[in-house]
Design a protein around this motif. Structure first.
Motif, PDB file in Angstrom:
ATOM      1  N   GLY A  50      22.018  13.130 -14.251  1.00 36.56           N
ATOM      2  CA  GLY A  50      23.115  12.429 -14.409  1.00 36.56           C
ATOM      3  C   GLY A  50      23.450  11.897 -13.084  1.00 36.56           C
ATOM      4  N   GLU A  51      22.925  12.239 -11.886  1.00 35.65           N
ATOM      5  CA  GLU A  51      23.235  12.020 -10.594  1.00 35.65           C
ATOM      6  C   GLU A  51      22.158  11.274  -9.849  1.00 35.65           C
ATOM      7  OE1 GLU A  51      24.301  14.534  -6.475  1.00 35.65           O
ATOM      8  OE2 GLU A  51      25.055  15.367  -8.542  1.00 35.65           O
ATOM      9  N   THR A  52      22.581  10.131  -9.177  1.00 36.16           N
ATOM     10  CA  THR A  52      21.583   9.487  -8.232  1.00 36.16           C
ATOM     11  C   THR A  52      21.694  10.313  -6.829  1.00 36.16           C
ATOM     12  OG1 THR A  52      22.314   7.559  -9.429  1.00 36.16           O
ATOM     13  CG2 THR A  52      20.966   7.132  -7.193  1.00 36.16           C
ATOM     14  N   ARG A  53      20.412  10.660  -6.414  1.00 34.46           N
ATOM     15  CA  ARG A  53      20.084  11.305  -5.278  1.00 34.46           C
ATOM     16  C   ARG A  53      19.336  10.259  -4.350  1.00 34.46           C
ATOM     17  NH1 ARG A  53      19.224  17.001  -7.916  1.00 34.46           N
ATOM     18  NH2 ARG A  53      21.244  17.279  -9.079  1.00 34.46           N
ATOM     19  N   PRO A  54      19.802  10.132  -3.162  1.00 36.19           N
ATOM     20  CA  PRO A  54      18.881   9.508  -2.077  1.00 36.19           C
ATOM     21  C   PRO A  54      18.070  10.552  -1.496  1.00 36.19           C
ATOM     22  CG  PRO A  54      20.994  10.076  -1.122  1.00 36.19           C
ATOM     23  CD  PRO A  54      21.035  10.674  -2.428  1.00 36.19           C
ATOM     24  N   ALA A  55      16.958   9.853  -1.280  1.00 41.06           N
ATOM     25  CA  ALA A  55      15.703  10.588  -0.523  1.00 41.06           C
ATOM     26  C   ALA A  55      14.892   9.829   0.394  1.00 41.06           C
ATOM     27  CB  ALA A  55      14.623  11.136  -1.670  1.00 41.06           C
ATOM     28  N   TRP A  71      14.180   5.844  -0.892  1.00 41.45           N
ATOM     29  CA  TRP A  71      14.410   5.882  -2.483  1.00 41.45           C
ATOM     30  C   TRP A  71      15.636   6.782  -2.979  1.00 41.45           C
ATOM     31  CZ3 TRP A  71      12.626   9.819  -5.661  1.00 41.45           C
ATOM     32  CH2 TRP A  71      12.020  11.080  -4.756  1.00 41.45           C
ATOM     33  N   THR A  72      15.749   6.119  -4.216  1.00 40.45           N
ATOM     34  CA  THR A  72      16.552   7.055  -5.029  1.00 40.45           C
ATOM     35  C   THR A  72      15.903   7.415  -6.364  1.00 40.45           C
ATOM     36  OG1 THR A  72      17.785   5.022  -6.091  1.00 40.45           O
ATOM     37  CG2 THR A  72      18.582   5.998  -4.006  1.00 40.45           C
ATOM     38  N   SER A  73      16.663   8.460  -6.952  1.00 42.01           N
ATOM     39  CA  SER A  73      16.212   8.858  -8.370  1.00 42.01           C
ATOM     40  C   SER A  73      17.503   9.508  -9.080  1.00 42.01           C
ATOM     41  CB  SER A  73      15.135   9.974  -8.365  1.00 42.01           C
ATOM     42  OG  SER A  73      14.766  10.231  -9.591  1.00 42.01           O
ATOM     43  N   ARG A  74      17.631   9.258 -10.230  1.00 50.13           N
ATOM     44  CA  ARG A  74      18.620   9.691 -10.877  1.00 50.13           C
ATOM     45  C   ARG A  74      18.009  10.843 -11.707  1.00 50.13           C
ATOM     46  NH1 ARG A  74      23.534   7.951 -12.007  1.00 50.13           N
ATOM     47  NH2 ARG A  74      24.561   8.484 -13.901  1.00 50.13           N
ATOM     48  N   VAL A  75      18.735  12.202 -11.526  1.00 48.33           N
ATOM     49  CA  VAL A  75      18.377  13.342 -11.729  1.00 48.33           C
ATOM     50  C   VAL A  75      19.571  14.113 -12.122  1.00 48.33           C
ATOM     51  CG1 VAL A  75      17.356  15.458 -11.407  1.00 48.33           C
ATOM     52  CG2 VAL A  75      16.270  13.483 -10.325  1.00 48.33           C
ATOM     53  N   GLU A 132      13.361   4.737  -7.609  1.00 47.80           N
ATOM     54  CA  GLU A 132      13.591   3.352  -7.297  1.00 47.80           C
ATOM     55  C   GLU A 132      13.400   3.122  -5.507  1.00 47.80           C
ATOM     56  OE1 GLU A 132      16.316   0.840  -8.877  1.00 47.80           O
ATOM     57  OE2 GLU A 132      16.694   2.128 -10.666  1.00 47.80           O
ATOM     58  N   ILE A 133      12.417   2.624  -5.167  1.00 44.96           N
ATOM     59  CA  ILE A 133      12.440   2.334  -3.671  1.00 44.96           C
ATOM     60  C   ILE A 133      13.482   1.328  -3.168  1.00 44.96           C
ATOM     61  CG2 ILE A 133      10.965   1.575  -1.830  1.00 44.96           C
ATOM     62  CD1 ILE A 133       8.510   2.616  -3.563  1.00 44.96           C
ATOM     63  N   GLU A 134      14.170   1.747  -2.095  1.00 45.46           N
ATOM     64  CA  GLU A 134      15.202   1.218  -1.726  1.00 45.46           C
ATOM     65  C   GLU A 134      14.673   0.243  -0.335  1.00 45.46           C
ATOM     66  OE1 GLU A 134      18.354   0.713  -3.255  1.00 45.46           O
ATOM     67  OE2 GLU A 134      17.638   2.140  -4.827  1.00 45.46           O
ATOM     68  N   GLU A 135      14.154   0.711   0.356  1.00 41.97           N
ATOM     69  CA  GLU A 135      13.674   0.242   1.644  1.00 41.97           C
ATOM     70  C   GLU A 135      12.156   1.045   2.114  1.00 41.97           C
ATOM     71  OE1 GLU A 135      15.418  -0.272   6.299  1.00 41.97           O
ATOM     72  OE2 GLU A 135      16.273   1.267   4.810  1.00 41.97           O
ATOM     73  N   VAL A 136      11.362  -0.014   2.857  1.00 46.00           N
ATOM     74  CA  VAL A 136      10.194   0.749   3.456  1.00 46.00           C
ATOM     75  C   VAL A 136      10.216   0.367   4.832  1.00 46.00           C
ATOM     76  CG1 VAL A 136       7.716   0.758   3.533  1.00 46.00           C
ATOM     77  CG2 VAL A 136       8.715   0.454   1.192  1.00 46.00           C
ATOM     78  N   GLU A 137      10.102   1.248   5.755  1.00 42.53           N
ATOM     79  CA  GLU A 137      10.031   0.751   7.105  1.00 42.53           C
ATOM     80  C   GLU A 137       8.636   1.100   7.557  1.00 42.53           C
ATOM     81  OE1 GLU A 137      12.540   2.685  10.914  1.00 42.53           O
ATOM     82  OE2 GLU A 137      13.738   2.062   9.234  1.00 42.53           O
ATOM     83  N   ALA A 139       0.865  -1.362  -0.105  1.00 41.85           N
ATOM     84  CA  ALA A 139       0.020  -0.042  -0.033  1.00 41.85           C
ATOM     85  C   ALA A 139       0.988   1.367  -0.061  1.00 41.85           C
ATOM     86  CB  ALA A 139      -1.056   0.108   1.402  1.00 41.85           C
ATOM     87  N   ILE A 140       1.828   1.301   0.708  1.00 41.52           N
ATOM     88  CA  ILE A 140       2.961   2.482   0.786  1.00 41.52           C
ATOM     89  C   ILE A 140       3.452   2.737  -0.476  1.00 41.52           C
ATOM     90  CG2 ILE A 140       5.176   3.150   1.884  1.00 41.52           C
ATOM     91  CD1 ILE A 140       3.923   1.502   4.517  1.00 41.52           C
ATOM     92  N   GLU A 141       4.070   1.642  -1.106  1.00 41.05           N
ATOM     93  CA  GLU A 141       4.451   1.698  -2.399  1.00 41.05           C
ATOM     94  C   GLU A 141       3.666   2.241  -3.570  1.00 41.05           C
ATOM     95  OE1 GLU A 141       7.021  -1.619  -3.507  1.00 41.05           O
ATOM     96  OE2 GLU A 141       8.236  -1.617  -1.803  1.00 41.05           O
ATOM     97  N   ALA A 142       2.279   1.784  -3.475  1.00 38.30           N
ATOM     98  CA  ALA A 142       1.302   2.176  -4.441  1.00 38.30           C
ATOM     99  C   ALA A 142       1.095   3.652  -4.101  1.00 38.30           C
ATOM    100  CB  ALA A 142      -0.238   1.174  -4.199  1.00 38.30           C
ATOM    101  N   VAL A 143       1.066   3.984  -2.906  1.00 36.47           N
ATOM    102  CA  VAL A 143       0.743   5.500  -2.754  1.00 36.47           C
ATOM    103  C   VAL A 143       2.060   6.471  -3.465  1.00 36.47           C
ATOM    104  CG1 VAL A 143       0.734   7.321  -0.832  1.00 36.47           C
ATOM    105  CG2 VAL A 143      -0.915   5.294  -0.724  1.00 36.47           C
ATOM    106  N   PHE A 144       3.053   5.945  -3.131  1.00 41.24           N
ATOM    107  CA  PHE A 144       4.350   6.722  -3.638  1.00 41.24           C
ATOM    108  C   PHE A 144       3.946   6.802  -5.064  1.00 41.24           C
ATOM    109  CE2 PHE A 144       8.515   6.597  -5.217  1.00 41.24           C
ATOM    110  CZ  PHE A 144       8.903   7.886  -4.470  1.00 41.24           C
ATOM    111  N   HIS A 145       4.227   5.764  -5.860  1.00 38.59           N
ATOM    112  CA  HIS A 145       4.005   5.755  -7.286  1.00 38.59           C
ATOM    113  C   HIS A 145       2.665   6.214  -7.571  1.00 38.59           C
ATOM    114  CE1 HIS A 145       7.733   3.344  -7.595  1.00 38.59           C
ATOM    115  NE2 HIS A 145       7.463   2.308  -6.947  1.00 38.59           N
ATOM    116  N   ASP A 146       1.388   6.014  -7.231  1.00 39.06           N
ATOM    117  CA  ASP A 146       0.333   6.621  -7.661  1.00 39.06           C
ATOM    118  C   ASP A 146       0.387   8.197  -7.721  1.00 39.06           C
ATOM    119  OD1 ASP A 146      -0.630   3.969  -8.135  1.00 39.06           O
ATOM    120  OD2 ASP A 146      -1.788   4.068  -6.672  1.00 39.06           O
ATOM    121  N   TYR A 147       1.048   8.504  -6.352  1.00 39.35           N
ATOM    122  CA  TYR A 147       1.055  10.030  -6.361  1.00 39.35           C
ATOM    123  C   TYR A 147       2.077  10.823  -7.353  1.00 39.35           C
ATOM    124  CZ  TYR A 147       2.896  14.749  -4.247  1.00 39.35           C
ATOM    125  OH  TYR A 147       3.377  15.867  -3.959  1.00 39.35           O
ATOM    126  N   TYR A 148       3.151  10.296  -7.653  1.00 38.57           N
ATOM    127  CA  TYR A 148       3.997  10.869  -8.871  1.00 38.57           C
ATOM    128  C   TYR A 148       3.364  10.320 -10.222  1.00 38.57           C
ATOM    129  CZ  TYR A 148       7.852  12.182  -6.037  1.00 38.57           C
ATOM    130  OH  TYR A 148       8.759  12.701  -5.096  1.00 38.57           O
TER     131      TYR A 148
END
Length: 170
Positions: free
Chosen positions: A147-152, A141-145, A126-131, A55-64
């Motif tokens: 040319g650089e992979t940034r954690p968030a 999660w990380t995203s490549r923006v 890309e979701i790395e971990e859900v706690e 459910a958490i991953e779905a909310v994240f992706h559906d939001y974007y």
């Protein structure tokens, strides 16, 4: 709502009052009230970590996805009330007047660079971990923006049984 203690006390009081009275000829003696039915505390099902994560991953992706489609009412539906309050306060501090979440995101989308950043983030996230900790959750999660992979990190909380975005940090 009557508690067991209140029901028992009421039944005992009624029984005591009935015992004190003088019975009238031809009437049956007062009988004590039957004990109240046992009450059960409402039970909530134990948390299901796999279902929460899904459910958490779905909310994240559906939001974007909603942001990509510029469906701001749907995107705002994924946000917790405090998130909307912070968004509006931040915009107000920058001189942007917005009264609703939809107006706030519309103002943000008026800046083309913001649209591009959301697009890149949504395509590369890309979701790395859900706690999950009770009704609170954190996505790392990380995203490549550019040319650089940034954690968030994104925080969520359960609001009326549904996971809502409650904050993002880096």
């Amino acid at each position: 709502m009557t508690t067991i203690r209140t029901a028992v006390a009421t039944a005992a009081l009624l029984a005591a009052l009935a015992a004190c009275g003088t019975p009238v000829a031809g009437t049956p003696a007062a009988q004590p009230a039957p004990p109240p039915p046992p009450t059960t505390a409402p039970t909530t099902p134990p948390p299901d970590p796999a279902a929460d994560r899904e459910a958490i991953e779905a909310v994240f992706h559906d939001y974007y996805r909603a942001l990509q489609a510029q469906d701001f009412p749907t995107a705002c539906g994924y946000t917790a009330p405090e998130t909307v309050s912070r968004l509006l306060a931040d915009l107000h501090a920058r001189g942007v007047e917005a009264a609703t979440c939809e107006e706030g995101i519309t103002a943000i989308y008026a800046i083309p660079e913001n649209v591009r950043n959301v697009e890149r983030t949504a395509q590369n996230a890309e979701i790395e971990e859900v706690e999950v900790n009770g009704d609170q959750a954190t996505i790392r999660w990380t995203s490549r923006v550019e040319g650089e992979t940034r954690p968030a990190t994104t925080r969520l909380r359960r609001v009326d049984g549904e996971w809502k975005l409650s904050g993002t940090g880096t």
